[in-house]
Design an enzyme around this catalytic site. Structure first.
Site, PDB file in Angstrom:
ATOM      1  N   THR A 125       0.836  -1.201   0.000  1.00 24.14           N
ATOM      2  CA  THR A 125       0.000   0.000   0.000  1.00 24.14           C
ATOM      3  C   THR A 125       0.874   1.256   0.000  1.00 24.14           C
ATOM      4  O   THR A 125       2.024   1.214   0.466  1.00 24.14           O
ATOM      5  CB  THR A 125      -0.905   0.008   1.251  1.00 24.14           C
ATOM      6  OG1 THR A 125      -1.421   1.320   1.472  1.00 24.14           O
ATOM      7  CG2 THR A 125      -0.136  -0.379   2.512  1.00 24.14           C
ATOM      8  N   ASP A 126       0.308   2.362  -0.477  1.00 24.98           N
ATOM      9  CA  ASP A 126       1.058   3.628  -0.416  1.00 24.98           C
ATOM     10  C   ASP A 126       1.256   4.093   1.027  1.00 24.98           C
ATOM     11  O   ASP A 126       2.084   4.963   1.299  1.00 24.98           O
ATOM     12  CB  ASP A 126       0.367   4.727  -1.243  1.00 24.98           C
ATOM     13  CG  ASP A 126      -1.049   5.054  -0.789  1.00 24.98           C
ATOM     14  OD1 ASP A 126      -1.581   4.369   0.117  1.00 24.98           O
ATOM     15  OD2 ASP A 126      -1.630   6.017  -1.342  1.00 24.98           O
ATOM     16  N   GLU A 127       0.481   3.509   1.969  1.00 25.86           N
ATOM     17  CA  GLU A 127       0.571   3.965   3.359  1.00 25.86           C
ATOM     18  C   GLU A 127       1.920   3.624   3.996  1.00 25.86           C
ATOM     19  O   GLU A 127       2.264   4.156   5.051  1.00 25.86           O
ATOM     20  CB  GLU A 127      -0.605   3.417   4.184  1.00 25.86           C
ATOM     21  CG  GLU A 127      -1.935   3.863   3.579  1.00 25.86           C
ATOM     22  CD  GLU A 127      -3.154   3.640   4.444  1.00 25.86           C
ATOM     23  OE1 GLU A 127      -3.033   3.651   5.675  1.00 25.86           O
ATOM     24  OE2 GLU A 127      -4.245   3.461   3.869  1.00 25.86           O
ATOM     25  N   TYR A 153      -1.584  -0.280  11.176  1.00 30.49           N
ATOM     26  CA  TYR A 153      -1.848  -0.956   9.892  1.00 30.49           C
ATOM     27  C   TYR A 153      -0.675  -0.763   8.941  1.00 30.49           C
ATOM     28  O   TYR A 153      -0.157  -1.726   8.355  1.00 30.49           O
ATOM     29  CB  TYR A 153      -3.147  -0.406   9.264  1.00 30.49           C
ATOM     30  CG  TYR A 153      -3.279  -0.724   7.787  1.00 30.49           C
ATOM     31  CD1 TYR A 153      -3.490  -2.029   7.341  1.00 30.49           C
ATOM     32  CD2 TYR A 153      -3.166   0.287   6.813  1.00 30.49           C
ATOM     33  CE1 TYR A 153      -3.608  -2.313   5.976  1.00 30.49           C
ATOM     34  CE2 TYR A 153      -3.280   0.010   5.453  1.00 30.49           C
ATOM     35  CZ  TYR A 153      -3.491  -1.294   5.043  1.00 30.49           C
ATOM     36  OH  TYR A 153      -3.586  -1.572   3.695  1.00 30.49           O
ATOM     37  N   LYS A 157       1.857  -3.532   7.244  1.00 27.49           N
ATOM     38  CA  LYS A 157       2.020  -3.723   5.799  1.00 27.49           C
ATOM     39  C   LYS A 157       3.479  -3.511   5.390  1.00 27.49           C
ATOM     40  O   LYS A 157       3.996  -4.179   4.493  1.00 27.49           O
ATOM     41  CB  LYS A 157       1.116  -2.766   5.018  1.00 27.49           C
ATOM     42  CG  LYS A 157      -0.361  -3.091   5.074  1.00 27.49           C
ATOM     43  CD  LYS A 157      -0.734  -4.439   4.472  1.00 27.49           C
ATOM     44  CE  LYS A 157      -0.514  -4.511   2.972  1.00 27.49           C
ATOM     45  NZ  LYS A 157      -0.947  -5.816   2.419  1.00 27.49           N
TER      46      LYS A 157
END
Ligand code: NAD
Ligand code: TYD
Length: 341
Positions: A125-127, A153, A157
Site C-alpha cells: 500500500t502507499d501507506e 496498519y 504492511k
C-alpha cells in the site's frame, strides 16, 4: 496449458474483484485462499460457484499446513490477505501484526520451500510511505521515498513489504511488490469511507467526517488496480516495487460533498466527529515507473463518472449491502460450502 494463480484474501474487496477480472479477461485457473474473517464475503463471488476455473480453499495464511496442498498446485501467488482497516488497527494492532507480518512470513516461507516456486506478488500500500504535506502538490510518493509508516496498519504492511523484499534478496525468490493508493468500487466492506458514507446516505443517516475533512487521498478504481497487479505479475522486474495511483487527489470534504450530491442529500447530513489518531494528511502517488516500464495506466478511474457508477452499484445491490450490515453474509459459507450444501 493455463497456469494456476493462488490469490490470498480473494473473499475481500480487491481480491473478489481481482478474481472476477482474471476469470473474465485471462485464461488462468484461480485458487482463492481466504480465512473468511469479518472482511471475507463469499457472497461477493456467489456467481462463480461451479466455475471449473475457480476453487475456494478455506485457510488462514498463519497455518501453512492447512494450505500446503493448494500451494503445491499453484504456479504463482498474488498475496492480498490482510487486516486492512486503519481504525481497527488503532483500536487493537495485534491481529494486524499477526496476519500482515507473521502470516506473510509463513506464506513466503512455505512458497520458497516448494519445488520451483514461481512469482510472488505482494500487494502492499502507499501507506508504507507515511504522509505528505498538502503543499506543494507536485510532491508525491515515488518508489525511492523512504518507508515511514504511521499507523499500526501501515507498520504491519511495511513489515510484509520488507519481508517480500528480503525473501528476494536472501533466498532469490521471485518477489515483486505493488504499492497502491486508495481503491473504490463494488464489493467494498462498508467500514471504509466510500461504502460507509453511501450506505448511510441511502438509509438517511448522517456521515461521520473526521476532523475538518481536509485530508487528501488519491482514488483509483479497483479494476485499474487489478489490471496493474496483473501487469506486474506478467512483466514486473523481479525484486522491484511499483507504485500504483490514479492521479485523482481529493480531500475528504470534497469527496463527501460529491457523495451527498450523488445521493440527493444536503450538507446537514455531515456529522463532524473527532479526528482519527495520527491521521495521515495526504497520500499522492507518482506512478510513472509502472506507466513507463510496464505500459499500465488507469482507464476506469475518472471522476465524477467512475464515482457515480460506484454509488449506483451500492444503490442497485441492496441485498449485498443489507447482508453485510446485518451480518447475514457470514452464514453464506456454511449454507453453500458446509455439510449438506
Ligand atoms: P479486505 O479487508 O476487504 O479483504 C481482506 C481479505 O483477507 C478478507 O477476505 C479476509 O477474510 C482475508 N484475510 C484476512 N486475514 C487473513 C488470514 N490470516 N488468512 C487468510 N485470509 C485472511 O481488504 P482489501 O481492501 O481487499 O485489501 C486487499 C489488500 O490490498 C490488502 O493487503 C491491503 O493492504 C491492500 N491494499 C488495499 C487498498 C484499499 O484501498 N482497499 C489499497 C492498497 C492496498
Ligand atoms: P479509509 O476508507 O478508512 O481509508 P484509509 O484510512 O486507508 O485512507 O478512510 C479514507 C479517508 O476517509 C481517511 O482520510 C479517513 C476518512 N474517514 C472519515 O472521515 N470518516 C470515516 O468514517 C472513515 C471510515 C474514514
Amino acid at each position: 496449458m493455463p497456469q494456476t494463480i493462488l490469490i490470498t484474501g480473494g473473499a475481500g474487496f480487491i481480491g473478489s474483484n481481482l478474481i472476477r477480472y482474471i476469470l473474465e479477461e485471462r485464461d488462468e485457473r484461480v485458487i482463492n485462499l481466504d480465512a473468511l474473517t469479518y472482511a471475507g464475503n463469499l457472497e461477493s463471488l456467489a456467481d462463480l460457484r461451479g466455475n471449473p476455473r475457480y476453487e475456494f480453499v478455506h485457510a488462514d495464511i498463519c497455518e501453512p499446513d492447512k494450505y500446503a496442498e493448494a500451494l503445491g498446485r499453484a504456479d504463482c501467488v498474488l498475496h492480498l490477505a490482510a487486516e486492512s482497516h486503519v481504525d481497527r488497527s488503532i483500536h487493537d494492532p495485534s491481529a494486524f501484526l499477526h496476519t500482515n507480518i507473521v502470516g506473510t512470513q509463513l506464506l513466503l516461507d512455505a512458497w520458497r520451500r516448494k519445488e520451483n516456486p514461481g512469482r510472488f506478488v505482494y500487494v502492499s500500500t502507499d501507506e508504507v510511505y507515511g504522509t505528505l504535506p498538502l503543499e506543494p502538490t507536485s510532491l508525491k510518493f515515488t518508489e525511492q521515498t523512504p518507508l515511514s509508516p504511521n499507523s499500526p496498519y501501515a507498520v504491519s504492511k511495511t513489515g510484509g513489504d520488507m519481508l517480500a523484499r528480503a525473501y528476494h534478496h536472501t533466498y532469490g525468490l521471485d518477489t515483486v511488490i505493488t504499492r497502491c493508493s486508495n481503491n473504490f468500487g463494488p464489493y467494498q466492506f462498508p467500514e471504509k469511507v466510500i461504502p460507509l458514507f453511501v450506505n448511510n446516505l441511502i438509509e438517511g443517516k448522517p456521515v461521520p467526517l473526521y476532523g475538518e475533512g481536509k485530508n487528501v487521498r488519491d482514488w483509483l478504481h479497483v479494476l485499474d488496480h487489478c489490471e496493474a497487479i496483473c501487469a506486474v505479475l506478467d512483466k514486473g522486474g523481479t525484486g522491484e516495487a511499483y507504485n500504483i495511483g490514479g492521479d485523482n487527489e481529493r480531500s475528504n470534504l470534497e469527496l463527501t460533498r460529491m457523495l451527498l450530491d450523488l445521493c440527493g442529500r444536503d450538507e446537514s447530513f455531515i456529522k463532524r466527529v473527532p479526528d482519527r489518531l495520527g491521521h495521515d494528511l495526504r497520500y499522492a502517488i507518482d506512478a510513472s515507473k509502472i506507466r513507463d516500464e510496464l505500459g499500465w495506466r488507469p482507464t476506469r478511474s475518472a471522476w465524477p463518472d467512475a464515482l457515480e457508477a460506484t454509488v449506483e452499484w451500492y444503490k442497485q445491490n441492496r441485498t449485498w449491502c443489507d447482508h453485510v450490515r446485518s451480518g447475514e453474509y457470514r452464514r453464506f459459507y456454511e449454507q453453500n460450502y458446509g455439510p449438506g450444501a
